[in-house]
Design a protein around this motif. Structure first.
Motif, short mmCIF file in Angstrom:
data_model
loop_
_atom_site.label_atom_id
_atom_site.label_comp_id
_atom_site.label_asym_id
_atom_site.label_seq_id
_atom_site.Cartn_x
_atom_site.Cartn_y
_atom_site.Cartn_z
N ALA C 53 34.11 35.32 46.94
CA ALA C 53 35.49 35.07 46.91
C ALA C 53 36.33 36.57 46.91
CB ALA C 53 36.01 34.32 45.90
N ARG C 54 37.39 36.42 47.70
CA ARG C 54 38.42 37.58 47.39
C ARG C 54 39.43 37.26 46.31
NH1 ARG C 54 43.25 39.39 49.53
NH2 ARG C 54 43.84 37.30 50.26
N ILE C 55 39.64 38.34 45.54
CA ILE C 55 40.25 38.11 44.29
C ILE C 55 41.70 38.34 44.92
CG2 ILE C 55 41.05 39.17 42.09
CD1 ILE C 55 37.92 39.67 41.92
N VAL C 56 42.47 37.23 44.89
CA VAL C 56 44.10 37.38 45.30
C VAL C 56 44.69 37.90 44.43
CG1 VAL C 56 45.80 36.22 46.26
CG2 VAL C 56 43.48 35.54 46.93
N LYS C 122 40.10 32.33 28.69
CA LYS C 122 40.22 31.10 29.54
C LYS C 122 41.95 31.32 29.94
CE LYS C 122 37.48 28.38 26.67
NZ LYS C 122 37.73 27.39 25.68
N LEU C 123 42.64 32.06 29.53
CA LEU C 123 44.19 32.01 29.82
C LEU C 123 44.20 33.03 30.81
CD1 LEU C 123 45.97 31.68 26.34
CD2 LEU C 123 45.70 29.98 27.98
N ILE C 124 43.55 33.79 31.01
CA ILE C 124 43.67 34.83 32.43
C ILE C 124 43.34 33.98 33.71
CG2 ILE C 124 42.71 36.87 33.13
CD1 ILE C 124 42.11 37.80 30.66
N GLU C 125 44.56 34.02 34.20
CA GLU C 125 44.55 33.29 35.58
C GLU C 125 44.07 34.08 36.69
OE1 GLU C 125 48.36 31.66 35.71
OE2 GLU C 125 48.13 30.31 34.18
N VAL C 126 43.19 33.86 37.36
CA VAL C 126 42.47 34.21 38.69
C VAL C 126 42.70 33.41 39.67
CG1 VAL C 126 40.67 35.63 39.62
CG2 VAL C 126 41.06 35.41 37.15
N GLU C 127 43.23 34.08 40.79
CA GLU C 127 43.38 33.30 41.92
C GLU C 127 42.29 33.84 43.05
OE1 GLU C 127 46.57 32.64 45.63
OE2 GLU C 127 47.48 33.06 43.61
#
Lengths: 287, 159, 748
Positions: C53-56, C122-127
């Motif tokens: 996956a590309r890390i947006v 868990k709170l770190i949001e990765v798109e």
């Protein structure tokens, strides 16, 4: 997470009924702690049932039936000579759950309410005709163990309801049960298929029987036709083959990381035959 | 998140600690009481490295909450040698080279001690099944089984 | 001075208690996670749930808003511009533009408690933008396979191959066609093995501390702390000497702890958190998802054999994926493939292929088990077809000392003949077998290794000796070093203390890997002892007023070398130590080298199995390991290596495998489903230590750690074939696969 230690089942049910978030009951804890550490569930309220009087008791009632407390661990059930003599199949089912260490904690209740179709102690409980006593905010009711699981991870218990004890019918004369499972390793595995057979004899012939299969459908399933195939027989090879064919024909397993549907279908019949033989020998008293 | 005050006995000594309700007994032993002899290998009850006894029952300390330890009697590897004298199992493990890396060793010793308390004369199969929940990746179990059998014999006075 | 005959040895070959035994049976020994420090922070790692996956976007604001969260790092906190293996290590430590496998680290957080760090992670949001993925080696080479990393191939790869093929290797000798033409039968089959994990029980753990000045400290469980130092400083763009690494006791490694995973993250987090120490302990599922298992393999092998069992020619084409980075051990596998045989014509071809899986790490004889499975299965199958004894065929074709090996170089003195003879003589071969039972035989090989080695040794004022070594003790090596030092100095074993020292205290050392510790560190220990003996003789000579050459060392004391040297009472090591301040100062010995004279090790295994024909379950009834140790310094720990290697191989053969779903997610990242053998699965593991001394080591040592994992894969498959008549060419031989093959053979 809040940790609760109610002293009665009514209090436990009330805490659960009043809860607004995720609740979990704590008996042995061998499933819920794993789920918590894996991040699969983060309970807001943890209700420890072990401080309620009677939860650790194994009692034989006047009619010969057994009442088992919800926090009785596998090691405790396995150490009870009287119960082991009556229902070795239930004991061996529960004792197959995890290691010696897990046996120090794991309970029939947890194994049932975790809702896994592969739960090792559930087929033998169902085959034995065990009943769960359920307490809830609206009072108590009795539910056949067979009716508790409704799907993977799901039970028929409603919000606030919990099991307060199990009753297992009197063994009676000439009865026996057995549970067998298949796993790739000898220990420390989840059943690829599990099978429990509970039967009574009239002389050399099977008078009554119940066959329950695990890990071959979304819940543990009872196979009346398979039982019918051995009732009235002396469990001769032909009767066993007929039963095996019925079992393999009736199961509806899935393929997953633990086994293919084809494999589960094949060994379901094999296990049913082997479990029936053990139960028969036990009923005859020949082991 | 408020912590709960717990009083319990570990290796015969009364201890107190503050437990986050989500902490396992293993977390509490290691992080609060600095008893790091009990090891964490999986946190799912599948490896046995965290084995301890609670009121005499063998358990995985990763599968029990620290808050459940109130008023219990807990025994860990640190309590196995008494007054500086090794338990026969500990001696036999060294003598038989029953450890390589040694990481699974505390859990196996605690589990084996619980076995011998229940069954002083186990056969090889009984030892193997009792210890099936204690993974060892180094030894192939051969020398572990021999050490347990030999310790059992010595403890029975049969060696 | 070196002792080369067993009967002159007093300590080598005995079985004393290991020096670290007491610590390890009492819970005192400190492993990776057993460390703490003032101001300690705990780290947790955010990992990709996607295979590719590309890390947006990464948004850590919610995590940083929690009280007690002190730092978050992403790839943006690492230096840019790295190339080659250093870039690979950095990319594997923390994903850059794309997550390349399920479990790939994308961010890390440090907080005041482990529980809080996990909550914050868990709170770190990765798109993510999900990309097509591939996990199977053959699928990854197919024309339509998604490209994992453009431009990753090196110059060895011929044109026209898929960009996922990043290295190509080809070698051989002799006239292949002529060789096959001389054979009475030529057979060719495809074999597959699945990725297996080293399965050490101790998860990776470290504590790193680094200030703004770039000076750092690390405590870590590792097989090699100089590797940790080199790799961490490369990844973080620091000077190697500014990081001091102290190894903890190590809870198993088997090759998997010779590289870095989350270690640089603890340093990066510490630097960002004002220099507070940061401890990171992996969970079991992190270990399985994100550290290095071994490669999976797809292999074609072709062999020509005469009716009387002579191998005339062979070819091997191996394809291996080692994750999203180059480095599958396809070269090693090919070198090992035919190593046990003398074959007139051989061809080897190998492909190193990228796939969306974790970066493979070394695992005990990397490549050799897969190669052995393919070649030793086919040899066995051909023996069965021709009605030949598989051991006789191995004797007939056995590689010989001082002859050219299948992979090019000449062998030194090897003990394959002796190993095969000892196998033939073993009583396990005459145990009668019952129905559904079968016996399997296979051989295996490992080169063994020398590598950068530094040892120092110091004499104490009381005549006892401290040895400082740099190879972590993973299975009793403190004992063997103490034994070799005591043997050389001719002093009691208990008068030697062996310490594994940090990177600041010794020259560079390669890890405890390649079966090198007892060989290389042992050889350097003996050399260091020799240099100390020279100095001690010099002190005696000065005291006696004679030439140093006229002094000899025996029984732990300096003696006049003969009647001409004069009459002086012996001067013991204790007397020399007590007097050293006045005779020239401290006495120490040291040795630094890349030791030459590595001795290869061959082994042969024999296994009896029983297969349940109704369920396909295989039970190991009996198991024998016969292997050449050169010389066993501490035989109990040599046996332990044989037994442990055999059982890891049994696990790989029967149940262990990485299972990915169609999303490329690992399905079995817990010990419940990643099925390493448990005690009740196994019988005792019988061993025979063959001793054909290695002339390249003062006591004849060969490495023994790795060879033992190669033969079990084919030996088990061969035994299953003997028990069932069914040939399993794809490991593991799970009950499900075996039952289906048994059914197919009955229907066919």
């Amino acid at each position: 997470m809040k940790y609760h230690c109610p002293k009665t089942f009514a209090d436990a049910a009330q805490i659960a009924a009043d809860a607004t978030g995720v609740i979990r009951y704590l008996a042995g804890g061998t499933d819920v702690l794993v789920q918590m550490r894996a991040g699969m569930v983060t309970p807001d309220d943890m209700i420890d049932l072990k401080h309620i009087p009677g939860v650790k008791e194994i009692v034989q009632n006047a009619d010969g039936s057994w009442t088992i407390g919800v926090a009785v661990a596998g090691a405790e059930l396995g150490a009870h000579a009287g119960f082991c003599a009556d229902y070795p199949g239930i004991v061996e089912g529960l004792e197959l759950v995890g290691s010696t260490q897990v046996q120090g904690r794991a309970t029939l209740t947890g194994n049932l309410c975790n809702g896994s179709p592969a739960a090792d102690s559930v087929p033998a409980m169902i085959a034995a005709g065990a009943v769960a006593h359920v307490v809830g905010p609206n009072g108590a009711r009795d539910v056949a163990v067979a009716d508790i699981p409704v799907g993977p991870g799901k039970t028929s218990l409603t919000k606030g309801e919990l099991i307060s004890a199990f009753t297992i019918p009197a063994r009676g004369a000439q009865g026996g049960d057995a549970y067998l499972r298949f796993t790739p390793r000898t220990e420390m595995d989840i059943a690829v298929v599990g099978c429990a057979v509970n039967l009574t004899l009239d002389g050399d012939r099977v008078a009554s029987a119940r066959v329950a299969m695990g890990a071959v459908a979304p819940t543990v399933i009872v196979m009346d036709q398979a039982a019918d195939a051995i009732i009235g027989t002396t469990l001769d090879p032909q009767a066993l083959d007929t039963m095996a064919t019925i079992v393999s024909g009736a199961v509806k397993p899935i393929s997953d990381k633990r086994g293919t549907a084809e494999f589960r279908t094949d060994i379901a019949g094999v296990l049913a035959k082997r479990a029936a033989k053990i139960a028969y020998d036990r009923a005859k008293g020949t082991k | 998140m408020s912590k709960i005050h717990i009083t319990t006995k570990v290796n015969g000594e009364e201890v107190e600690f503050l437990a986050d309700p989500r902490d396992t007994l293993l977390d509490c032993l290691r992080d609060q009481l600095e008893l790091t002899g009990t090891k964490e290998g999986c946190s799912t009850g599948d490896c046995g490295a965290c084995s301890v006894t609670v009121d005499g029952t063998l358990v995985c300390s990763c599968l029990m909450l620290g808050v459940e330890a109130q008023d219990k009697q807990i025994e860990t590897i640190e309590g196995m040698a008494e007054d500086g004298e090794l338990h026969p199992l500990q001696r036999k493990f060294i003598e038989h080279a029953a450890l390589q890396c040694g990481f699974c060793t505390p859990g196996i010793l605690v589990a084996a001690k619980a076995l011998l308390a229940k069954n002083p004369d186990p056969n090889e199969t009984e030892v193997r099944y009792w210890l099936a929940g204690n993974l060892c990746r180094c030894t192939g179990y051969d020398k572990i089984i021999r050490a347990v059998m030999d310790a059992a014999a010595e403890m029975r006075g049969a060696a | 001075m070196a002792k080369d005959t067993a009967n002159e040895l007093r300590i080598v070959g005995t079985r004393p208690d290991r020096p670290d035994g007491l610590d390890k049976v009492t819970g005192r020994a400190r492993y990776g996670a057993d460390i703490s420090a003032a101001g300690l922070l705990h780290g947790a790692v955010v990992r990709s749930p996607h295979a590719h996956a590309r890390i947006v976007k990464i948004d850590a604001s919610k995590a940083l808003a929690l009280s007690g969260v002190k730092a978050v790092v992403t790839r943006a906190d690492f230096p840019t511009g790295l190339t080659g293996e250093a870039w690979d290590l950095q990319e594997n430590t923390m994903a850059g533009e794309r997550a390349l496998y399920d479990g790939h680290a994308v961010a890390a957080v440090a907080a005041t408690s482990a529980q809080l760090a996990r909550d914050a992670a868990k709170l770190i949001e990765v798109e993510y933008e999900i990309l097509p993925h591939v996990t199977d080696v053959d699928a990854a080479m197919a024309p339509d396979a998604p490209i994992i990393r453009e431009g990753a191939a090196d110059h060895s790869v011929p044109e026209g191959l898929h960009p996922n093929v990043v290295r190509y290797i080809e070698f051989g000798h002799g006239d292949l066609e002529a060789g096959f033409a001389q054979a009475d039968i030529v057979r060719e089959h495809q074999y597959k093995t699945e990725a297996a994990h080293q399965g050490y029980i101790e998860p990776h753990a470290c504590m790193g501390q680094m200030g703004a000045d770039g000076k750092g400290e690390m405590w870590v469980c590792t097989q090699g702390h100089w590797f940790i130092r080199k790799m961490c400083t490369q990844v973080l763009g620091l000077d190697a000497s500014q990081l001091r690494v102290t190894p903890s006791e190590i809870g198993g490694g088997f090759g998997g702890k010779t590289t870095i995973f989350m270690e640089p993250l603890s340093l990066a987090l510490s630097r960002k958190a004002g220099g507070r120490p940061v401890k990171i302990v992996m969970s079991r599922s992190e270990v399985l998802r994100a550290t290095g298992p071994t490669a999976s393999a797809s292999m074609d092998v072709k062999i020509g054999m005469t009716k009387d069992g002579k191998i005339t020619a062979g070819s091997a084409t191996f394809r291996m994926q080692g994750g999203a980075f180059a480095g599958a051990p396809v070269d090693m596998a090919l070198y090992c493939a035919f190593a046990a045989y003398k074959v007139p014509a051989l061809q080897h071809v190998g492909y190193d292929v990228l796939a969306n899986r974790p970066k493979a790490a070394a695992y005990r004889a990397p490549g050799s088990p897969m190669a052995a499975f393919a070649v030793e299965s086919l040899v066995d199958e051909m023996c069965t077809e021709l009605g030949l004894d598989p051991l006789e065929v191995r004797v007939k074709n056995a590689a010989q000392s001082h002859e050219t090996s299948s992979f090019g170089p000449k062998f030194g003195v090897i003990g394959l003949n002796e190993t095969l003879a000892a196998t033939q003589a073993h009583p396990n071969l005459s145990v009668p077998l019952g129905p559904n039972q079968g016996r399997g035989i296979a051989s295996g090989f490992w080169f063994n290794h020398g590598g950068d080695t530094s040892v120092s040794m110091a004499l104490g004022e009381d005549g006892t000796v401290t040895v400082s070594i740099g190879t972590p003790d993973i299975g009793g090596s403190r004992a063997s070093m103490a034994m070799m030092a005591a043997e050389t100095l001719q002093i009691p074993y208990d008068n030697v203390r062996v310490n594994i020292v940090e990177t600041g205290a010794l020259g560079v050392n390669e890890p405890t890997h390649g079966s090198r510790a007892t060989f290389a560190t042992g050889k350097a220990t003996v050399e260091a002892a020799q240099s100390m003996i020279v100095e001690m003789c010099k002190r005696a000579a000065a005291k006696w007023g004679i030439e140093p050459e006229a002094v000899e060392w025996r029984d732990g004391a300096a003696h006049p070398a003969g009647p001409n040297a004069g009459e002086y009472p012996p001067m013991t090591i204790g007397e020399i130590g007590a007097a050293m301040s006045n005779t020239g100062g401290p006495i120490a010995g040291h040795h630094e080298s890349v030791p030459a004279g590595v001795g290869e090790s061959f082994g042969t295994h024999v296994v009896d199995v029983e297969v349940d024909p109704e369920t396909g379950r295989t039970t190991i009834l009996r198991y024998l390991v016969v292997q050449d140790a050169g010389r066993a310094i501490h035989p109990a720990y040599v046996e332990g290596q044989y037994q442990g290697g055999a059982v890891q191989g049994i696990g790989w053969a029967l149940n262990e495998e990485y299972v990915y779903d169609d999303m490329g997610r690992l399905q079995n990242p817990v010990f419940l489903d990643y099925r390493v053998p448990v005690a009740s699965d196994l019988p005792m593991i019988d061993t025979v230590i063959v001793e054909v001394p290695n002339p390249g080591h003062p006591y004849g040592v060969r490495g023994v750690g790795e060879t033992g994992i190669a033969p079990p894969l084919p030996a088990v498959a061969n035994a299953v074939a003997a028990a069932t008549g069914v040939r399993m060419r794809h490991l593991p031989i799970t009950p499900s696969k075996l039952l289906s093959a048994i059914k197919a053979s009955k229907n066919g």
